[in-house]
Design a protein around this motif. Structure first.
Motif, short mmCIF file in Angstrom:
data_model
loop_
_atom_site.label_atom_id
_atom_site.label_comp_id
_atom_site.label_asym_id
_atom_site.label_seq_id
_atom_site.Cartn_x
_atom_site.Cartn_y
_atom_site.Cartn_z
N GLY A 799 0.82 -1.21 0.00
CA GLY A 799 0.00 0.00 0.00
C GLY A 799 0.85 1.25 0.00
N TYR A 800 1.98 1.18 0.69
CA TYR A 800 2.90 2.31 0.73
C TYR A 800 4.11 2.07 -0.18
N GLY A 821 3.85 10.24 -0.13
CA GLY A 821 2.68 10.67 -0.88
C GLY A 821 1.44 9.88 -0.50
N VAL A 822 1.59 8.56 -0.32
CA VAL A 822 0.47 7.74 0.15
C VAL A 822 0.03 8.21 1.54
N LEU A 823 1.02 8.49 2.40
CA LEU A 823 0.70 8.99 3.74
C LEU A 823 -0.09 10.29 3.67
N THR A 829 -7.81 11.69 3.78
CA THR A 829 -8.97 10.81 3.61
C THR A 829 -9.29 10.00 4.85
N SER A 830 -8.30 9.84 5.75
CA SER A 830 -8.43 8.96 6.92
C SER A 830 -8.73 7.52 6.51
N ARG A 831 -8.33 7.15 5.31
CA ARG A 831 -8.49 5.78 4.83
C ARG A 831 -7.14 5.09 4.81
N ARG A 832 -7.14 3.79 5.09
CA ARG A 832 -5.91 3.01 4.94
C ARG A 832 -5.56 2.94 3.45
N GLY A 837 -10.10 -3.78 -0.65
CA GLY A 837 -9.62 -4.08 -1.99
C GLY A 837 -9.39 -2.87 -2.87
N LYS A 838 -9.63 -1.66 -2.33
CA LYS A 838 -9.44 -0.45 -3.12
C LYS A 838 -8.16 0.26 -2.69
N TYR A 839 -7.38 0.67 -3.70
CA TYR A 839 -6.09 1.33 -3.45
C TYR A 839 -6.29 2.83 -3.51
#
Length: 957
Positions: A799-800, A821-823, A829-832, A837-839
């Motif tokens: 994910g990261y 950038g992912v962070l 968004t406060s989303r993982r 299943g969504k990136y």
């Protein structure tokens, strides 16, 4: 017969001694000869063998002397022929010894393997010998701050490997030598040289057009304060690698070449105090320009150029007496980085319009001696200094402060503050260090010849520099406890001067070896300041009066005494010496074997001294101490567990809370690897990086002790687990802190560190919600041989993980940028990163529509941020995040650029990026009550070093 036997034994013994000695006899003889020529040599010179007994300033490879570095030793004497018989010598550094004088002998050409010749701040005089050009491997040639006369030897053009050429601050004259045909060299042959530093000499004549070409890789071109005349050649515009150009304080004339606009990497351009004429060239393409000095020239009378507002990076514009006319466009004063504008004694007129978009970095606008008739300050009030003295506007507004010259500054400029302690009142010439310890510091003055800012009241550049210095001198070879900076000021040459003090570690003074190493780090330019603020520099070391060594050799008599004693020694003494040497070497072999089996064998943990390990800021705890601090590792203090072992809360005798990570036996790594990891972590010191406080390595235990960070991870707060609500301003504050921590690892750590596991679980929040980067278990060092990338097995968190790194297994700093950038997307968004299943990267990219409000991301963004004026800068934040997650690492910004962009977003939102959080987390709405969230409470927390596997569930206590 008996005499013959004794004589035979004597000859045999002497031959055995020579064979046993570690240093080549010719090299040893040359060094001992120097003892008769130089005064004030270190005290261990003449004692034993130069290589085997490690004479101060001597470095050997096998039996040969390859380095002679004795800067700032108060040496006196001349550079004699003895030095030039050291045929394997690669480095010669005698800088900051004002007692070293005389000419530089032509025999310098004998040192064919010389890589560095550094003679800064001595008192050499006479011409530079032509034989200097016969050193084929020379990379660094620093002869600045001496009294050399004559012309620059054209033979220097033969030095095809030369990287650094500094001849500044001498009395050199004549023209710049360039080649004349295929066999006569000149400086134009130096296409691989990055630095031409020739300022403050008496060089004259025109600048040869042949000097520059598109093949050159020059970065710094410093020709200031000479006697050059004629026009600036258009070939200068071909050297597109240039970053700093100084031709100020000469007699240049004619028009400036129009192709200066091609120099897109130039930060500093100094052309003041010449006789330049013609129109101002269009500099729109110089997008990196920070500092522009054009004062006191005779340019054609022209309106304020329309390209001024295009210089988006500009911090300083100084154009006194340059025939400027017209009105200053308000858009120019809106440039985001602008700090200083000095346009005195021109023909500016009309209304000065300062609107609401004026740069909040502005410190000074000085327009005295123009024809400005009115002042529109509808965007006020302002905090910067405005000077309109001697303008028509002032008689009508005489009461305004801008119509009087401001008093001299009474606010002290930057000075290092104590580290949360009360300074002592020291005696006997000692000074209280930033750690509040009395000691005799090593001091000197840093002189910066290029500068990418002008506001000396701005603490940020100096704080960055201080952190950079501290990190560099925390390396094991430097016994430095802390550094102190003070009294920044500009001299008449527009150089920034800054006083520096370095304080000794674990004692009150330095020995000669330590001063030699520190001074050499500056003289050889091994130390590099942060290049986002500071350009080329030179250091001047002050004489050090407090060496802890025994009195040094002071005259030729020491050599005579040594020779006499040796001649009168008995055969028995020689044989005993041989026996002693044999025993000494056997003992060294035994010590090396012991060290390989136990890296802490010769280290006294109570004193934190000795050569193994080299720790700065981390101490060794005994097992009994940690047992006491954790109440015998009780379950009540157990705050985490995993495959590596457990994490315990501990309370030190001072009352300080710590987190203690205790490895179980099954996860133990080797002692040498454990020592290496501790040394790495103990060098990492930054307010946005979790601090290692100590370790334990006894009774078969391996434990690391960290600062206790009370508010858990960013992941806990984003998920609501911690009960701490994060509005937009708090999220920005956390983002800038995390970015600065990662930028520190990339740009200020030495060697640089790639974290490899940037994620919200590894960003911890202290009591003021300041972010701290944690978990170096997967980190990799970037050594000198790995500047571009490291080939390594892929590790990180899905994910990261940077897809380019995943595919190529080529790890770079841009891999951390991708994770960051992912962070950033997680922050808004406060989303993982991967949820159901969504990136998150793909989801944002598919939903983004820049033509719509909030980029059409309302359904993805965290609603608790609150959209509207309270979320100003949100779109720009998302833009930055998406640049960080570009597929190609080359298209991503650096972490330093990320920091700068987030700072701009914060300022745009009305926040001060350098302010501490205003309140503790306890004051925030919905803060958890009765819950002690610990930073190591994440289920996916990883450690591949001393604690190599994941922490599992942690129960609150």
């Amino acid at each position: 017969m008996g005499s013959a036997v004794w004589l035979f034994l004597l000859v045999v013994s002497v031959h055995i001694y020579i064979i046993a000695a570690a240093t080549n006899p010719d090299d040893a003889s040359a060094l001992r000869s120097l003892m008769g020529e130089w005064k004030n040599l270190p005290s261990n010179w003449g004692s034993g063998d130069p290589c085997d007994d490690q004479w101060v300033g001597i470095e050997c490879s096998d039996t040969r002397v390859i380095s002679l570095k004795l800067p700032n030793m108060k040496l006196e004497g001349r550079l004699t022929g003895d030095v030039f018989s050291l045929s394997e010598l690669q480095e010669l550094d005698l800088s900051y010894n004002e007692g070293i004088t005389g000419s530089l002998p032509s025999a310098i050409g004998n040192l064919k393997k010389l890589i560095k010749l550094v003679l800064v701040g001595c008192r050499f005089f006479g011409p530079i010998p032509d034989t200097i050009g016969s050193l084929p491997q020379l990379r660094d040639l620093s002869l600045n701050s001496n009294g050399f006369t004559g012309s620059i030897p054209r033979s220097i053009g033969n030095l095809s490997n030369l990287y650094w050429l500094d001849l500044a601050d001498n009395q050199l004259d004549g023209e710049i030598p360039v080649s004349d045909g295929p066999t006569t060299p000149g400086l134009d042959w130096l296409i691989n040289t990055k630095h031409f530093h020739f300022g403050k000499n008496q060089l004259s004549g025109p600048i040869p057009s042949k000097l520059f070409s598109s093949e050159m890789t020059l970065i710094h071109l410093l020709f200031e304060s000479n006697r050059f005349s004629g026009a600036l050649p258009s070939t200068l515009g071909l050297v597109n690698t240039l970053e700093v150009i100084r031709f100020d304080n000469n007699s240049l004339n004619g028009e400036l070449p129009s192709n200066l606009n091609n120099l897109t990497s130039v930060h500093d351009l100094f052309l003041s105090n010449n006789e330049l004429t013609g129109p101002l060239p269009n500099l729109t393409g110089m997008s990196s320009l920070n500092t522009l000095y054009f004062s006191n020239n005779s340019f054609n009378s022209t309106d304020v150029p329309s390209w001024f507002p295009t210089l988006s990076s500009l911090t300083t514009l100084v154009m006194e007496d340059t025939q400027l006319t017209g009105q200053i466009p308000a858009s120019f004063l809106n440039l985001p980085q602008l700090e200083t504008v000095i346009l005195k004694h021109n023909d500016l007129n009309g209304t000065l319009d300062i609107g609401p978009g004026v740069s909040n970095q502005l410190e000074t606008i000085d327009l005295q001696g123009n024809f400005i008739t009115d002042f529109n300050d509808t965007g006020g009030p302002y905090t910067f200094k405005l000077i309109l003295v001697d303008n028509p506007v002032c008689p009508t507004r005489a009461a305004n402060t801008y119509c009087t010259l401001p008093p001299p500054d009474s606010v002290p400029l930057y000075s290092t503050v104590p580290m949360n302690c009360q300074p002592y009142s020291c005696s006997s010439g000692q000074i209280s260090s930033p750690m509040c310890r009395c000691a005799y510091p090593y001091s000197g003055t840093l002189q910066f010849r290029g500068l990418f800012f002008s506001d000396l009241r701005n603490r940020t550049p100096f704080e960055s520099f201080e952190q950079n210095l501290t990190q560099f001198f925390k390396m094991p070879e430097f016994p430095v406890d802390s550094v102190s900076l003070k009294n920044p000021r500009m001299d008449p040459y527009q150089y920034l001067l800054l006083d520096l003090e370095l304080f000794p570690y674990s004692q009150d003074r330095f020995n000669r070896s330590a001063v030699s190493k520190i001074a050499s780090a500056f003289s050889s330019q091994d130390y590099k300041p942060p290049d986002m603020y500071f350009g080329p520099y030179v250091f001047g070391g002050d004489p050090y009066e407090y060496f802890s060594d025994v009195a040094a050799h002071s005259s030729k008599s020491s050599t005579g005494i040594t020779i006499g004693a040796a001649a009168g020694a008995s055969v028995l003494f020689v044989l005993l010496v041989f026996a002693g040497i044999y025993a000494y070497r056997q003992r060294k072999r035994a010590q090396r074997a012991t060290l390989e089996s136990n890296p802490f064998a010769h280290w006294d943990p109570k004193k934190s001294s000795g050569s193994i390990p080299q720790l700065k800021g981390a101490r060794c705890f005994s097992f009994e101490e940690l047992k006491k601090y954790t109440h015998n590792f009780s379950d009540a203090n157990d705050i985490g567990s995993g495959g590596f072992g457990k994490v315990y809360r501990g309370t030190l005798s001072t009352g300080e809370l710590v987190a203690i990570k205790r490895a179980q036996q099954g996860s133990m790594q080797g002692g040498l690897e454990f020592k290496t990891e501790i040394e790495l972590l103990s060098r990492v010191h930054h307010k946005n990086v979790v601090s290692l406080l100590g370790f334990c390595f006894e009774r078969g235990e391996q434990m690391l002790i960290y600062e206790y960070v009370p508010n858990g991870s960013l992941s806990d707060s984003l998920s609501g687990k911690s009960g701490i609500r994060l509005d937009w301003s708090r999220r920005l504050k956390i983002a800038i802190g995390a970015a600065r921590g990662v930028a520190y690892l990339h740009e200020l750590a030495n060697p640089p560190i790639i974290h490899r596991d940037i994620k919200s679980d590894n960003i911890l929040l202290d009591e003021l919600l300041n972010a701290k980067v944690a978990d170096f278990g997967l980190s990799k060092l970037m050594s000198d041989g790995e500047k571009s990338h490291v080939s390594t097995q892929v590790k990180g968190t899905m994910g990261y993980l940077d897809p380019e790194y995943y595919m190529s297994q080529q790890l770079t700093e841009k891999s951390d940028v991708y994770s960051f950038g992912v962070l950033m997307l997680e922050i808004v968004t406060s989303r993982r990163p991967i949820e159901r299943g969504k990136y998150i990267v793909r989801e944002v990219r598919m939903s983004m529509d820049k033509s719509k409000s909030l980029y059409n991301l309302q359904q993805i963004l965290d609603q608790s941020i609150g959209f509207g004026t309270s979320s100003k800068g949100l779109e720009r934040f998302v833009d930055l995040a998406m640049r960080c997650v570009e597929e190609s690492g080359a298209d991503r910004p650096t972490m330093g650029e990320v920091v700068k962009e987030i700072e701009d977003i914060m300022q745009m939102s009305g926040m001060n990026p350098n302010a501490e959080s205003a309140a503790s987390s306890a004051t925030y709405e919905d803060a958890a009550k009765g819950t002690d969230i610990h930073p190591y409470s994440d289920e996916s927390f990883t450690y591949s070093g001393a604690f190599p596997v994941s922490v599992t569930k942690i129960q609150p206590h």
